[in-house]
Motif scaffolding. Structure first.
Motif, mmCIF file in Angstrom:
data_model
loop_
_atom_site.group_PDB
_atom_site.id
_atom_site.type_symbol
_atom_site.label_atom_id
_atom_site.label_comp_id
_atom_site.label_asym_id
_atom_site.label_seq_id
_atom_site.Cartn_x
_atom_site.Cartn_y
_atom_site.Cartn_z
ATOM 1 N N LYS A 96 -40.528 21.451 92.940
ATOM 2 C CA LYS A 96 -39.381 20.621 93.141
ATOM 3 C C LYS A 96 -39.288 19.462 92.343
ATOM 4 N N SER A 97 -38.149 19.207 91.863
ATOM 5 C CA SER A 97 -37.873 17.939 91.384
ATOM 6 C C SER A 97 -38.814 17.332 90.589
ATOM 7 N N ASP A 98 -39.579 16.163 91.238
ATOM 8 C CA ASP A 98 -40.685 15.385 90.606
ATOM 9 C C ASP A 98 -41.694 16.235 89.984
ATOM 10 N N ASP A 99 -42.204 17.318 90.891
ATOM 11 C CA ASP A 99 -43.222 18.093 90.373
ATOM 12 C C ASP A 99 -42.929 18.888 89.022
ATOM 13 N N ILE A 100 -41.391 19.291 89.002
ATOM 14 C CA ILE A 100 -41.406 19.906 87.270
ATOM 15 C C ILE A 100 -41.470 18.758 86.620
ATOM 16 N N LYS A 101 -40.964 17.759 86.755
ATOM 17 C CA LYS A 101 -40.959 16.623 85.605
ATOM 18 C C LYS A 101 -42.494 16.184 85.345
ATOM 19 N N ARG A 102 -43.548 16.219 86.518
ATOM 20 C CA ARG A 102 -44.758 15.880 86.071
ATOM 21 C C ARG A 102 -45.617 16.752 85.532
ATOM 22 N N TYR A 103 -45.077 18.212 85.576
ATOM 23 C CA TYR A 103 -45.886 19.182 85.306
ATOM 24 C C TYR A 103 -45.092 20.045 84.174
ATOM 25 N N ASN A 104 -44.427 19.157 83.568
ATOM 26 C CA ASN A 104 -43.579 19.845 82.367
ATOM 27 C C ASN A 104 -44.177 20.070 81.265
ATOM 28 N N PHE A 105 -45.414 19.691 80.874
ATOM 29 C CA PHE A 105 -46.173 20.113 80.039
ATOM 30 C C PHE A 105 -46.629 21.386 80.054
ATOM 31 N N ALA A 106 -46.511 22.206 81.297
ATOM 32 C CA ALA A 106 -46.739 23.555 81.508
ATOM 33 C C ALA A 106 -45.491 24.447 81.541
ATOM 34 N N LEU A 107 -44.517 23.903 81.908
ATOM 35 C CA LEU A 107 -43.280 24.507 82.275
ATOM 36 C C LEU A 107 -42.234 24.505 81.131
ATOM 37 N N GLY A 108 -42.399 23.482 80.258
ATOM 38 C CA GLY A 108 -41.481 23.378 79.167
ATOM 39 C C GLY A 108 -40.108 23.047 79.288
ATOM 40 N N THR A 109 -39.466 22.391 80.251
ATOM 41 C CA THR A 109 -38.061 22.530 80.723
ATOM 42 C C THR A 109 -37.308 21.306 79.727
ATOM 43 N N LEU A 110 -36.205 21.628 79.140
ATOM 44 C CA LEU A 110 -35.474 20.997 78.183
ATOM 45 C C LEU A 110 -34.286 20.809 78.866
ATOM 46 N N PHE A 111 -33.458 19.569 78.366
ATOM 47 C CA PHE A 111 -32.012 19.547 78.906
ATOM 48 C C PHE A 111 -31.047 19.408 77.714
ATOM 49 N N ILE A 112 -30.082 20.076 78.082
ATOM 50 C CA ILE A 112 -28.819 19.933 77.036
ATOM 51 C C ILE A 112 -27.616 19.406 77.570
#
Length: 535
Positions: free
Chosen positions: A467-483
């Motif tokens: 959720k939210s902050d967890d996605i940001k903290r683990y984005n090295f694994a999830l690879g989420t980008l914003f456009i």
């Protein structure tokens, strides 16, 4: 033959099918879509797109093709029948294959699919035929006819003695914000009109339904938590919830779900055995129907104890994945990412205790020790409150042994096999809890965090939810980008800029009034929010 007015009312009753496309019986794609997938919505305003997205997500709307929504198209009576049942929660029997109307047949490729919906809507009193025996499923509707059915569904009484016959319907619909803007009652209603009118009517209908507590239960995995579910969204800023054990008030903190339809109450101490009630307060009494829920906590025993869940994990240590957990740009640090008791990449070994009747019993942490048959494959850890966790090290299988003790009972040994795979962590699903973001802005530069404001949630291919902050903290694994897309500003001045940094911080500079903000995963899954800035 029925009168012209009754024919118009019957046609109006079908106007609810707004939420479905011309290909309802054969959806263009089984994949989840958003308004961003349809090329003919590119120039539409953010508010319209947000409503369309909500309806698509609810399974009420589809496009007319993979990349076309058909926003300017008119709708048929057959299509309206389906949405009439969806909007007002009318029960539909999908096994009904024979229509009461002679011109609606199961072998009709264009309209035969609508038979269950037509019959259900007719039975509910929303729909009638053009005559006693014909329905004319392919006919379109006018805005006055749309108004009439929307009002009927809301239980409004409509006078049809005026001139024109629909004068009262248009007036009532206009007062409720339902009537299509700038259109007379005799003009055809297109899909854009139907989106806005029916969305508003649905909100009114929802507001007419009184709030009830539908389920109250102690968490089966944490004896300090109680979960309460409601039949509709609750205003969390006003609602109060009181937990009692008998007549004694139990202090709690509350955490509302993003949809406002459920809340978790957390106590300081473990729930003792006894009978509990939860009471809802703080709301206008006229909006609430059922204000209390109850549940019981049974004294635990060692009779029925088991490990639940599946334990397939990614190889996150040996693969070198956690080397990217630098602690920079709001990422989690490597030590935390590699600690089974702290890392979101780990899974808790869930212990379930049930009564003799099979009902789950709320229990505290009961694991006394945890052991991995091969810690080079699966790394385990035990928290101070006796919860066990496992983290994948390298591909392979390992047997995890946990020693549990409940109350004063005998200790019991449980076993579960953990499989660690080499498959990289990817986002299987991404959702935005807030598809419409409205902000009041002062100054020429404005900043907010995309993860938080979009209320993002991701479920990965190993079943772990972020959720939210967890996605940001683990984005090295999830690879989420914003456009960002469709950036707009006030006329007469050059449009400003929108930039998003590695931590998801959005910086808006200059003349920007609205834009699309889309989170995209490495697998191409995406979620979009529409941002409106009020200067």
């Amino acid at each position: 033959m029925k009168s012209t007015k009754l024919t118009m009312i019957a046609t109006a009753a079908m106007a609810f099918s707004l939420f479905t496309s011309a290909t309802l019986s054969n959806p263009a794609s089984a994949a989840a879509k958003t308004s961003a997938d349809f090329t003919d919505l590119a120039g539409s305003d953010a508010a319209l797109k947000a409503k369309i997205d909500a309806m698509i997500a609810a399974g009420i709307f589809e496009g007319v093709s993979d990349n076309t929504f058909g926003i300017t198209q008119n709708m048929t009576r057959a299509q309206f029948a389906k949405v009439a049942t969806l909007i007002y929660n009318i029960t539909v029997d999908p096994t009904v294959k024979v229509s009461s109307f002679s011109d609606v047949n199961a072998n009709d490729a264009a309209n035969g699919w609508a038979i269950p919906y037509i019959e259900a809507a007719k039975k509910a009193g929303l729909i009638d035929g053009v005559t006693d025996t014909t329905f004319v499923p392919g006919d379109s509707v006018t805005t006055a006819q749309l108004d009439t059915v929307l009002l009927k569904g809301l239980g409004k009484k409509i006078s049809m003695t005026g001139s024109p016959w629909y004068a009262d319907a248009v007036k009532q619909a206009t007062d409720l914000g339902i009537h299509p803007t700038s259109k007379s009652g005799d003009q055809p209603a297109n899909r854009a009109d139907l989106v806005l009118s029916s969305y508003t009517a649905q909100q009114v209908f929802g507001n007419q339904t009184r709030i009830s507590i539908t389920k109250t239960q102690a968490s089966s995995s944490d004896n300090k938590k109680v979960q309460v579910t409601f039949n509709k969204k609750v205003d969390a800023s006003k609602a109060t919830l009181t937990l009692k054990n008998g007549t004694t008030v139990v202090p709690t903190t509350t955490e509302w779900a993003s949809d406002g339809q459920s809340v978790t109450l957390t106590t300081t101490l473990a729930l003792a055995a006894g009978d509990y009630t939860v009471t809802l307060g703080g709301l206008d009494a006229s909006t609430v129907q059922t204000t209390t829920g109850s549940f019981s906590v049974t004294a635990p025993s060692t009779g029925n104890v088991s490990i639940t869940g599946t334990y397939t994990l990614a190889s996150v240590l040996d693969s070198g994945l956690t080397d990217a957990a630098t602690g920079l740009n709001d990422l989690v640090d490597k030590a935390t990412a590699e600690d089974p008791t702290k890392s979101k990449l780990a899974k808790e070994i869930e212990i379930k205790v049930t009564s003799a009747s099979g009902d789950p019993i709320a229990i505290p942490g009961v694991v006394q020790s945890v052991h991995s048959s091969d810690s080079s494959i699966a790394k385990v850890g035990l928290t101070s409150d006796h919860h066990a966790y496992v983290l994948g090290n390298k591909p392979g299988t390992a047997e995890i042994t946990v020693l549990v003790q409940i109350g004063n009972g005998d200790a019991k040994q449980l076993h579960v096999t953990v499989t660690v795979k080499s498959d990289a962590i990817t986002a299987k699903e991404i959702k935005a809890g807030q598809t419409s973001i409205d902000k009041t802005v002062t100054g020429s530069v404005y900043t907010f965090n995309a993860y938080t404001e979009m209320d993002l949630s991701i479920t990965d291919n190993y079943g772990i939810k972020y959720k939210s902050d967890d996605i940001k903290r683990y984005n090295f694994a999830l690879g989420t980008l914003f456009i960002t897309n469709d950036i707009k500003g006030n006329a007469g001045t050059a449009v400003g800029t929108v930039a998003v940094d590695a931590a998801g911080n959005v910086t808006v500079t200059g003349n920007v009034t609205s834009f699309e903000l889309t989170a995209v995963t490495s697998t191409g899954e995406k979620a979009t929010s529409y941002v409106t800035l009020n200067h």
